[in-house]
Design a protein around this motif. Structure first.
Motif, PDB file in Angstrom:
ATOM      1  N   THR A   1       0.855  -1.178   0.000  1.00 30.16           N
ATOM      2  CA  THR A   1       0.000   0.000   0.000  1.00 30.16           C
ATOM      3  C   THR A   1       0.897   1.235   0.000  1.00 30.16           C
ATOM      4  N   LEU A   2       0.806   2.018  -1.058  1.00 26.76           N
ATOM      5  CA  LEU A   2       1.695   3.157  -1.253  1.00 26.76           C
ATOM      6  C   LEU A   2       0.880   4.435  -1.402  1.00 26.76           C
ATOM      7  N   LEU A   3       1.517   5.563  -1.148  1.00 23.36           N
ATOM      8  CA  LEU A   3       0.873   6.861  -1.317  1.00 23.36           C
ATOM      9  C   LEU A   3       1.577   7.639  -2.418  1.00 23.36           C
ATOM     10  N   MET A   4       0.787   8.199  -3.335  1.00 25.73           N
ATOM     11  CA  MET A   4       1.327   9.170  -4.282  1.00 25.73           C
ATOM     12  C   MET A   4       1.279  10.515  -3.571  1.00 25.73           C
ATOM     13  N   ALA A   5       2.388  10.895  -2.990  1.00 29.59           N
ATOM     14  CA  ALA A   5       2.451  12.071  -2.127  1.00 29.59           C
ATOM     15  C   ALA A   5       2.590  13.352  -2.938  1.00 29.59           C
ATOM     16  N   THR A   6       2.048  14.433  -2.382  1.00 31.19           N
ATOM     17  CA  THR A   6       2.160  15.762  -2.973  1.00 31.19           C
ATOM     18  C   THR A   6       2.626  16.732  -1.894  1.00 31.19           C
ATOM     19  N   ASN A   7       2.658  18.012  -2.214  1.00 33.44           N
ATOM     20  CA  ASN A   7       3.120  19.023  -1.263  1.00 33.44           C
ATOM     21  C   ASN A   7       2.346  18.998   0.050  1.00 33.44           C
ATOM     22  N   SER A   8       1.091  18.565   0.008  1.00 32.12           N
ATOM     23  CA  SER A   8       0.277  18.551   1.233  1.00 32.12           C
ATOM     24  C   SER A   8       0.873  17.655   2.310  1.00 32.12           C
TER      25      SER A   8
ATOM     26  N   PRO B   1      -4.399  27.840  -6.698  1.00 29.39           N
ATOM     27  CA  PRO B   1      -5.394  26.774  -6.847  1.00 29.39           C
ATOM     28  C   PRO B   1      -6.109  26.374  -5.560  1.00 29.39           C
ATOM     29  N   GLY B   2      -5.655  26.814  -4.396  1.00 33.30           N
ATOM     30  CA  GLY B   2      -6.349  26.455  -3.170  1.00 33.30           C
ATOM     31  C   GLY B   2      -5.653  26.981  -1.932  1.00 33.30           C
ATOM     32  N   PRO B   3      -6.386  27.098  -0.818  1.00 33.52           N
ATOM     33  CA  PRO B   3      -5.781  27.616   0.409  1.00 33.52           C
ATOM     34  C   PRO B   3      -4.754  26.671   0.995  1.00 33.52           C
ATOM     35  N   ARG B   4      -3.708  27.253   1.574  1.00 35.16           N
ATOM     36  CA  ARG B   4      -2.662  26.529   2.282  1.00 35.16           C
ATOM     37  C   ARG B   4      -1.888  25.562   1.375  1.00 35.16           C
ATOM     38  N   GLY B   5      -1.900  25.856   0.083  1.00 41.40           N
ATOM     39  CA  GLY B   5      -1.090  25.112  -0.870  1.00 41.40           C
ATOM     40  C   GLY B   5       0.176  25.892  -1.173  1.00 41.40           C
ATOM     41  N   ILE B   6       0.948  25.411  -2.146  1.00 44.71           N
ATOM     42  CA  ILE B   6       2.230  26.064  -2.413  1.00 44.71           C
ATOM     43  C   ILE B   6       2.053  27.476  -2.945  1.00 44.71           C
ATOM     44  N   GLY B   7       0.943  27.738  -3.676  1.00 41.26           N
ATOM     45  CA  GLY B   7       0.716  29.083  -4.183  1.00 41.26           C
ATOM     46  C   GLY B   7       0.400  30.070  -3.082  1.00 41.26           C
TER      47      GLY B   7
ATOM     48  N   TYR C   1      14.552  38.209  -4.818  1.00 43.17           N
ATOM     49  CA  TYR C   1      14.308  37.980  -3.388  1.00 43.17           C
ATOM     50  C   TYR C   1      14.689  36.537  -3.054  1.00 43.17           C
ATOM     51  N   PRO C   2      15.956  36.294  -2.703  1.00 44.07           N
ATOM     52  CA  PRO C   2      16.432  34.932  -2.454  1.00 44.07           C
ATOM     53  C   PRO C   2      15.573  34.197  -1.415  1.00 44.07           C
ATOM     54  N   GLY C   3      15.367  32.915  -1.693  1.00 40.25           N
ATOM     55  CA  GLY C   3      14.623  32.079  -0.756  1.00 40.25           C
ATOM     56  C   GLY C   3      13.166  31.899  -1.100  1.00 40.25           C
ATOM     57  N   VAL C   4      12.661  32.684  -2.037  1.00 43.56           N
ATOM     58  CA  VAL C   4      11.262  32.540  -2.447  1.00 43.56           C
ATOM     59  C   VAL C   4      11.227  31.617  -3.659  1.00 43.56           C
ATOM     60  N   ASP C   5      10.996  30.351  -3.441  1.00 43.93           N
ATOM     61  CA  ASP C   5      10.874  29.409  -4.546  1.00 43.93           C
ATOM     62  C   ASP C   5      10.063  28.202  -4.106  1.00 43.93           C
ATOM     63  N   VAL C   6       9.212  27.735  -5.000  1.00 40.59           N
ATOM     64  CA  VAL C   6       8.337  26.597  -4.711  1.00 40.59           C
ATOM     65  C   VAL C   6       8.240  25.709  -5.942  1.00 40.59           C
ATOM     66  N   ILE C   7       7.974  24.441  -5.711  1.00 34.57           N
ATOM     67  CA  ILE C   7       7.675  23.502  -6.783  1.00 34.57           C
ATOM     68  C   ILE C   7       6.508  22.631  -6.340  1.00 34.57           C
ATOM     69  N   ALA C   8       5.774  22.110  -7.301  1.00 37.13           N
ATOM     70  CA  ALA C   8       4.800  21.056  -7.025  1.00 37.13           C
ATOM     71  C   ALA C   8       5.497  19.726  -7.294  1.00 37.13           C
TER      72      ALA C   8
ATOM     73  N   ARG D   1      10.947  24.144   6.430  1.00 44.62           N
ATOM     74  CA  ARG D   1      10.757  25.411   5.725  1.00 44.62           C
ATOM     75  C   ARG D   1       9.303  25.867   5.797  1.00 44.62           C
ATOM     76  N   TRP D   2       8.387  24.938   5.588  1.00 47.45           N
ATOM     77  CA  TRP D   2       6.970  25.311   5.637  1.00 47.45           C
ATOM     78  C   TRP D   2       6.540  25.689   7.046  1.00 47.45           C
ATOM     79  N   LYS D   3       7.110  25.056   8.051  1.00 51.14           N
ATOM     80  CA  LYS D   3       6.790  25.440   9.426  1.00 51.14           C
ATOM     81  C   LYS D   3       7.221  26.869   9.700  1.00 51.14           C
ATOM     82  N   GLU D   4       8.384  27.231   9.215  1.00 49.33           N
ATOM     83  CA  GLU D   4       8.874  28.596   9.404  1.00 49.33           C
ATOM     84  C   GLU D   4       7.925  29.599   8.756  1.00 49.33           C
ATOM     85  N   VAL D   5       7.496  29.299   7.520  1.00 44.99           N
ATOM     86  CA  VAL D   5       6.624  30.216   6.786  1.00 44.99           C
ATOM     87  C   VAL D   5       5.254  30.316   7.445  1.00 44.99           C
ATOM     88  N   THR D   6       4.656  29.176   7.775  1.00 46.51           N
ATOM     89  CA  THR D   6       3.293  29.193   8.317  1.00 46.51           C
ATOM     90  C   THR D   6       3.239  29.773   9.727  1.00 46.51           C
ATOM     91  N   GLN D   7       4.260  29.508  10.528  1.00 50.24           N
ATOM     92  CA  GLN D   7       4.260  30.068  11.870  1.00 50.24           C
ATOM     93  C   GLN D   7       4.445  31.584  11.833  1.00 50.24           C
TER      94      GLN D   7
END
Length: 326
Positions: free
Chosen positions: A92-99, A159-165, A246-253, A313-319
């Motif tokens: 049983t495997l998961l196709m994981a995404t940014n979430s 495309p949605g709240p609390r996503g990479i965008g 602005y160094p450090g601002v980069d995201v990928i899906a 990284r996401w913890k730093e941004v969201t907090q």
């Protein structure tokens, strides 16, 4: 006497085979149908990539069954929790995404421990993201966007709240000093309705997957402001990235495969090797060439190291923005 001797020899061989199978858990892997859980409804890009991977895994394993099972819900938590609670047998495997990496940054009550309950297997694909604007918004560069937003409120969407965008916008705000009240994310349920309103001029800015926005940039319905990923975008080599200013601002899906956390290491390694071979194959590359993705595999160690850094990284941004799950 000979028949007894033959029987004993046969029993010995069977015992040896059983002992080897116990000592080597990959000897007959997969020893049953493999399920890849997709945390979204059928038909989306993650589902398409999962089905291509599943077909090619089945072929590589001599026709063994690989089932793609769609389990959307709760911001991908339904499917993710199901894999966390599954048997640790690699079936049983998961196709994981940014979430998978963002959810632990915004929620304290997940039904699993992201760091402990999953065994990273391999990266599959990544997609670059872009910052685009409607043609009525009089900006040309990301520095223009920041200058305007420091003076007056500027909304953006994704495309949605609390996503990479959404979080890319928070990164940009935090690293440039835009007042929080001047850079507000407008929530939409999916890329299509968000793009519709940006094109119509109802929202000036959007962070989106480049593959999704590119057609509208090429028709002139949207303006490309910058690549939101670390590299310049395919088809737009003259447009800088946000991180160049602005160094450090980069995201990928991304799409990656993870297994249940206690899955034996030999199974994880075999699965990873098989997936890496597939995503590098002409058969896979030919089937994904129109999806706008960059495909590549990683070892389990490489994927775990990257996931650990991304969660931090996401913890730093969201907090810093006080973003929490509803």
């Amino acid at each position: 006497m000979r028949s007894v001797r033959r029987t004993l020899v046969l029993l010995g061989l069977l015992t040896l085979a059983a002992t080897r199978a116990q000592a080597d858990p990959v000897a007959d892997y997969p020893n049953g149908p493999v399920k890849i859980l997709v945390p979204f409804a059928a038909g989306g890009p993650t589902d398409v990539v999962a089905r291509i991977l599943g077909d090619l895994l089945s072929m590589r394993w001599g026709g063994k069954t690989v089932v793609i099972e769609n389990r959307p819900g709760a911001g991908t938590i339904v499917a993710t929790a199901a894999v966390a609670k599954s048997a640790p047998d690699g079936l049983t495997l998961l196709m994981a995404t940014n979430s998978l990496l963002i959810n632990p940054a915004i929620s304290q009550s997940l039904p699993y421990d992201t760091a402990k309950d999953f065994a990273p297997v391999s990266m599959i694909a990544v997609q670059p993201a872009a910052l685009v604007a409607n043609k009525y918004f009089e900006v040309k560069t990301v520095a223009d966007v920041v200058a305007v937003a420091k003076k007056q409120p500027v909304n953006y969407t994704s495309p949605g709240p609390r996503g990479i965008g959404d979080l890319a916008g928070q990164m940009l705000r935090q690293r440039t000093g835009i007042p929080a009240q001047n850079f507000i994310h407008i929530n939409y349920n999916g890329s299509a309705p968000a793009l519709t309103d940006v094109i119509a001029g109802r929202v000036p800015l959007m962070f989106d997957i480049w593959h999704s926005a590119r057609r509208y940039v090429e028709t002139g319905d949207l303006k490309l402001i910058a690549s939101a990923s670390a590299d310049r975008l395919p088809g737009a080599p003259n447009v800088p990235t946000i991180s160049e200013t602005y160094p450090g601002v980069d995201v990928i899906a991304f799409n990656a495969v993870v297994a249940q956390g206690l899955t034996p290491a030999p199974i994880v390694e075999k699965l990873s090797a098989d997936i890496r071979a597939i995503v590098a194959s002409d058969a896979f590359l030919d089937r994904v060439k129109n999806l706008g993705i960059n495909s590549y595999g990683t070892t389990p160690v490489e994927l775990r190291a990257w996931m650990t850094k991304e969660i931090a990284r996401w913890k730093e941004v969201t907090q810093a923005s006080n973003i929490k799950a509803d």
